[in-house]
Design a protein around this motif. Sequence first.
Motif, PDB file in Angstrom:
ATOM      1  N   ASP A 438       8.289  -3.808  13.338  1.00 47.24           N
ATOM      2  CA  ASP A 438       8.794  -4.459  12.300  1.00 47.24           C
ATOM      3  C   ASP A 438       9.865  -3.384  11.615  1.00 47.24           C
ATOM      4  OD1 ASP A 438       7.301  -2.559  10.574  1.00 47.24           O
ATOM      5  OD2 ASP A 438       5.642  -4.016  10.671  1.00 47.24           O
ATOM      6  N   ALA A 439      10.334  -3.574  10.499  1.00 46.53           N
ATOM      7  CA  ALA A 439      11.280  -2.849   9.844  1.00 46.53           C
ATOM      8  C   ALA A 439      10.683  -1.624   8.763  1.00 46.53           C
ATOM      9  CB  ALA A 439      12.113  -3.397   8.849  1.00 46.53           C
ATOM     10  N   SER A 440       9.435  -1.869   8.661  1.00 45.24           N
ATOM     11  CA  SER A 440       8.600  -0.707   7.996  1.00 45.24           C
ATOM     12  C   SER A 440       8.708   0.861   8.476  1.00 45.24           C
ATOM     13  CB  SER A 440       7.023  -1.200   7.728  1.00 45.24           C
ATOM     14  OG  SER A 440       6.365  -1.033   8.868  1.00 45.24           O
ATOM     15  N   GLU A 441       8.104   1.759   7.930  1.00 53.58           N
ATOM     16  CA  GLU A 441       8.273   2.958   8.215  1.00 53.58           C
ATOM     17  C   GLU A 441       7.721   3.277   9.579  1.00 53.58           C
ATOM     18  OE1 GLU A 441       7.359   7.566   6.707  1.00 53.58           O
ATOM     19  OE2 GLU A 441       6.502   5.732   5.833  1.00 53.58           O
ATOM     20  N   ASN A 442       8.283   3.699  10.655  1.00 50.33           N
ATOM     21  CA  ASN A 442       7.830   4.165  11.948  1.00 50.33           C
ATOM     22  C   ASN A 442       7.813   2.798  12.727  1.00 50.33           C
ATOM     23  OD1 ASN A 442       7.629   6.979  11.828  1.00 50.33           O
ATOM     24  ND2 ASN A 442       5.835   6.640  10.857  1.00 50.33           N
ATOM     25  N   ALA A 443       8.723   1.716  12.429  1.00 48.60           N
ATOM     26  CA  ALA A 443       8.603   0.499  12.979  1.00 48.60           C
ATOM     27  C   ALA A 443       7.396  -0.326  13.120  1.00 48.60           C
ATOM     28  CB  ALA A 443       9.238   0.755  14.403  1.00 48.60           C
ATOM     29  N   GLY A 444       6.326   0.071  12.231  1.00 45.11           N
ATOM     30  CA  GLY A 444       5.201  -0.744  12.248  1.00 45.11           C
ATOM     31  C   GLY A 444       4.270  -0.173  13.384  1.00 45.11           C
ATOM     32  N   THR A 446       2.942   3.058  13.957  1.00 42.10           N
ATOM     33  CA  THR A 446       1.869   3.834  13.543  1.00 42.10           C
ATOM     34  C   THR A 446       1.938   4.271  11.984  1.00 42.10           C
ATOM     35  OG1 THR A 446       0.756   6.280  13.830  1.00 42.10           O
ATOM     36  CG2 THR A 446       3.223   6.154  13.956  1.00 42.10           C
ATOM     37  N   THR A 447       0.788   4.632  11.236  1.00 41.06           N
ATOM     38  CA  THR A 447       0.899   5.072   9.802  1.00 41.06           C
ATOM     39  C   THR A 447       0.979   6.507  10.025  1.00 41.06           C
ATOM     40  OG1 THR A 447      -1.470   5.105   9.840  1.00 41.06           O
ATOM     41  CG2 THR A 447      -0.254   2.700   9.105  1.00 41.06           C
ATOM     42  N   GLY A 448       0.795   7.136  11.113  1.00 39.27           N
ATOM     43  CA  GLY A 448       0.913   8.528  11.130  1.00 39.27           C
ATOM     44  C   GLY A 448       2.524   9.130  11.749  1.00 39.27           C
ATOM     45  N   THR A 449       2.463  10.162  12.240  1.00 35.40           N
ATOM     46  CA  THR A 449       3.707  10.757  12.950  1.00 35.40           C
ATOM     47  C   THR A 449       3.823  10.300  14.399  1.00 35.40           C
ATOM     48  OG1 THR A 449       3.746  12.536  11.287  1.00 35.40           O
ATOM     49  CG2 THR A 449       4.865  12.839  13.131  1.00 35.40           C
ATOM     50  N   PRO A 450       4.828   9.533  14.675  1.00 39.13           N
ATOM     51  CA  PRO A 450       4.713   9.187  16.199  1.00 39.13           C
ATOM     52  C   PRO A 450       4.972  10.146  17.094  1.00 39.13           C
ATOM     53  CG  PRO A 450       6.623   8.600  14.952  1.00 39.13           C
ATOM     54  CD  PRO A 450       5.708   9.019  13.840  1.00 39.13           C
ATOM     55  N   TRP A 451       4.135  10.281  18.207  1.00 33.28           N
ATOM     56  CA  TRP A 451       4.334  11.416  19.238  1.00 33.28           C
ATOM     57  C   TRP A 451       5.746  11.410  19.687  1.00 33.28           C
ATOM     58  CZ3 TRP A 451       5.590  10.973  24.326  1.00 33.28           C
ATOM     59  CH2 TRP A 451       6.000   9.910  25.016  1.00 33.28           C
ATOM     60  N   LEU A 452       6.384  10.731  19.766  1.00 34.95           N
ATOM     61  CA  LEU A 452       7.839  10.515  20.059  1.00 34.95           C
ATOM     62  C   LEU A 452       8.681   9.839  19.099  1.00 34.95           C
ATOM     63  CD1 LEU A 452      10.272  11.305  22.185  1.00 34.95           C
ATOM     64  CD2 LEU A 452       9.593   8.893  23.345  1.00 34.95           C
ATOM     65  N   ALA A 453       9.695  10.339  18.629  1.00 29.95           N
ATOM     66  CA  ALA A 453      10.650   9.685  17.444  1.00 29.95           C
ATOM     67  C   ALA A 453      10.868   8.234  17.599  1.00 29.95           C
ATOM     68  CB  ALA A 453      11.834  10.505  17.044  1.00 29.95           C
ATOM     69  N   VAL A 454      10.732   7.419  16.629  1.00 31.69           N
ATOM     70  CA  VAL A 454      11.198   5.942  16.699  1.00 31.69           C
ATOM     71  C   VAL A 454      12.575   5.984  16.835  1.00 31.69           C
ATOM     72  CG1 VAL A 454      11.117   3.642  15.663  1.00 31.69           C
ATOM     73  CG2 VAL A 454       9.142   5.423  15.567  1.00 31.69           C
ATOM     74  N   ASN A 455      13.136   5.091  17.580  1.00 28.69           N
ATOM     75  CA  ASN A 455      14.681   4.788  17.713  1.00 28.69           C
ATOM     76  C   ASN A 455      15.005   4.279  16.381  1.00 28.69           C
ATOM     77  OD1 ASN A 455      17.407   3.589  17.849  1.00 28.69           O
ATOM     78  ND2 ASN A 455      16.797   3.304  20.161  1.00 28.69           N
ATOM     79  N   PRO A 456      16.279   4.843  15.862  1.00 29.74           N
ATOM     80  CA  PRO A 456      16.664   4.662  14.338  1.00 29.74           C
ATOM     81  C   PRO A 456      16.987   3.152  14.193  1.00 29.74           C
ATOM     82  CG  PRO A 456      17.462   6.801  15.081  1.00 29.74           C
ATOM     83  CD  PRO A 456      16.903   6.376  16.260  1.00 29.74           C
ATOM     84  N   ASN A 457      17.370   2.662  14.926  1.00 33.58           N
ATOM     85  CA  ASN A 457      18.114   1.024  14.974  1.00 33.58           C
ATOM     86  C   ASN A 457      16.724   0.218  14.871  1.00 33.58           C
ATOM     87  OD1 ASN A 457      16.974   0.672  17.705  1.00 33.58           O
ATOM     88  ND2 ASN A 457      18.952   0.717  18.469  1.00 33.58           N
ATOM     89  N   TYR A 458      15.448   0.396  14.540  1.00 33.35           N
ATOM     90  CA  TYR A 458      14.328  -0.259  14.303  1.00 33.35           C
ATOM     91  C   TYR A 458      14.203  -1.079  13.323  1.00 33.35           C
ATOM     92  CZ  TYR A 458      12.309   2.848  10.821  1.00 33.35           C
ATOM     93  OH  TYR A 458      11.774   3.309   9.503  1.00 33.35           O
ATOM     94  N   ARG A 459      15.127  -0.736  12.201  1.00 32.41           N
ATOM     95  CA  ARG A 459      15.241  -1.568  11.094  1.00 32.41           C
ATOM     96  C   ARG A 459      16.172  -3.093  11.511  1.00 32.41           C
ATOM     97  NH1 ARG A 459      15.543   3.407   9.190  1.00 32.41           N
ATOM     98  NH2 ARG A 459      13.761   3.971   7.424  1.00 32.41           N
ATOM     99  N   GLU A 460      17.064  -2.710  12.247  1.00 33.08           N
ATOM    100  CA  GLU A 460      17.871  -4.054  12.933  1.00 33.08           C
ATOM    101  C   GLU A 460      17.089  -4.897  13.950  1.00 33.08           C
ATOM    102  OE1 GLU A 460      19.624  -1.066  12.612  1.00 33.08           O
ATOM    103  OE2 GLU A 460      19.558  -1.509  10.448  1.00 33.08           O
TER     104      GLU A 460
END
Length: 569
Positions: A438-444, A446-460
Amino acid sequence: MQENTAQKEPRAWWKEAVIYQIYPRSFMDANGDGIGDLAGITSRLPYLRELGVDVLWLSPIYASPNDDNGYDISDYRAIMEDFGTMADFDALLAAAHRMGLKIVMDLVVNHTSDEHPWFIESRRAKESPYRDYYIWRPGKAGKEPNNWESCFSGSAWQYDAATDEYYLHLFSKKQPDLNWENPKVRDEVYDLMKFWCDKGIDGFRMDVISMISKDQRFPDGPVKPDGYGDFSPYCVSGPRVHEFLQEMNRRVLSHYDLLTVGEAAGVTIEEAKKYARSDGKELGMVFQFEHVGEGNGKGSIIEKWTTGKPEMPKVRAILNKWQRELAGCAWNSLYLDNHDQPRCVSMFGNDSPKWRVRSAKMLATCLHMQKGTPYIYQGEELGMTNTRFHSLADCRDLEEINAWHQYVDEQKRVSPETMLACFNNVARDNARTPMQWDASENAGFTTGTPWLAVNPNYREINAAAETGDPDSVYAYYKKLIALRHTHEIIVYGTFEPLLEDDPAIYAYARHLDGQTLLVACNWTDHEVPCTLFSDRGEGEELISNVKTEKERTLAPYEARAVLYGKAEA
């Protein structure tokens, strides 16, 4: 056009299924530690059931020190702590089965972790009863036993001072190769397979299974540009591989109703006919790599690393060759991406905002209407794209890190900028960024720090946006899957290549019981002439990704599949 005069294809549930690959570390994190887990997968089973897939293939979930993201196993009968417990697995398996979903496990038995008890004991002394569980050799003139290069850069041999010998590792030095010549090793493997089959799993994807048999002479390989030798002539589809797999079939596979697929890098069509032979004495199917390898036209800057893209005519020629030559002999696996490949819409299609959705749908049509069992890699059904790496610090994959150290730091064969450009194009971490829910932080994820960065285009690009959109990539995949479940011709019809000299269109026909299915896909960003449908007459359009198609052309990245005739009773 040819008609289907071939004998009827033997039916099997796994031929009619659609497989969904889950990379557990990146799928869904239930406990907020930034790492996907089994409870997270269980929580998302309704999403997968709604999509319509039949089988979930889990990348390795076994206990592992995680040198190669779980492909280095220290205990085949335990779950990696990052992913949960055996109770979590049992809950996942039970929940999946209640929903009509099957579970396929990743079987990694070419090698173990160097932290597996077998290897710990093997390296302790030459007299150890576990010594011959692995491949140990003395050096030659103070050097390695031969010149073979590991798949992850550097020598395939690691010196061990305790016994003054080298052990073979075709991958990481923390992944020593098992010695399949030893019948005790094979007994151990078959026993652990039975352990999982008796739990009720539904099959195995077998990691690098084509490499389990080695030429026991261990000769030097052909020298590559970096000075190391190529091991593949002596380790890929080696001298006893089919003997071993037939034994595995007799001892284990034939006693259960399983899906079996072997990862077979470097496999030829003739070898594939042996692995996936129609008499069922080895495996159900294999993954071949020609269409994602250098032969697809994307070129190479150094080894696998490139900034090029595949050329459709070359991809078409490879896929059509496999369709033609496996017909009646062996079953095909259909895929464009997985955990070891970049995102298919970025590699084969066009991931620009203008064309991403349409080209993702086109690629899906082109693949899913072919003969074989289709595999969807997590996020592919959303049209997820490659990410962007700004430095080596952004990378987590051992293959990328080792390649950087070898080619940039040590040999200085490419610049840092060029290596990053290659990573952005073909690195495995492109497929391993977290699932975009989803469009929430870390694309839904995890509520923590993802082991590998989420792709920045997750909001779209995310599941929440697409599951409610009838024009989304997700909705299109859902329809493709439903069509395969509805029309036997998509599963069992014969395959006829069409327009094989067309520079833009990948077209083919399927035939079964008096029906013909025509499929045409424009792989370019411009309109092209196409008279396949207008010359055929009236038919039932099963699917198209363009709503206002013209009569005798295909729009940019347009795909159409039209069914003609009525099925014979």
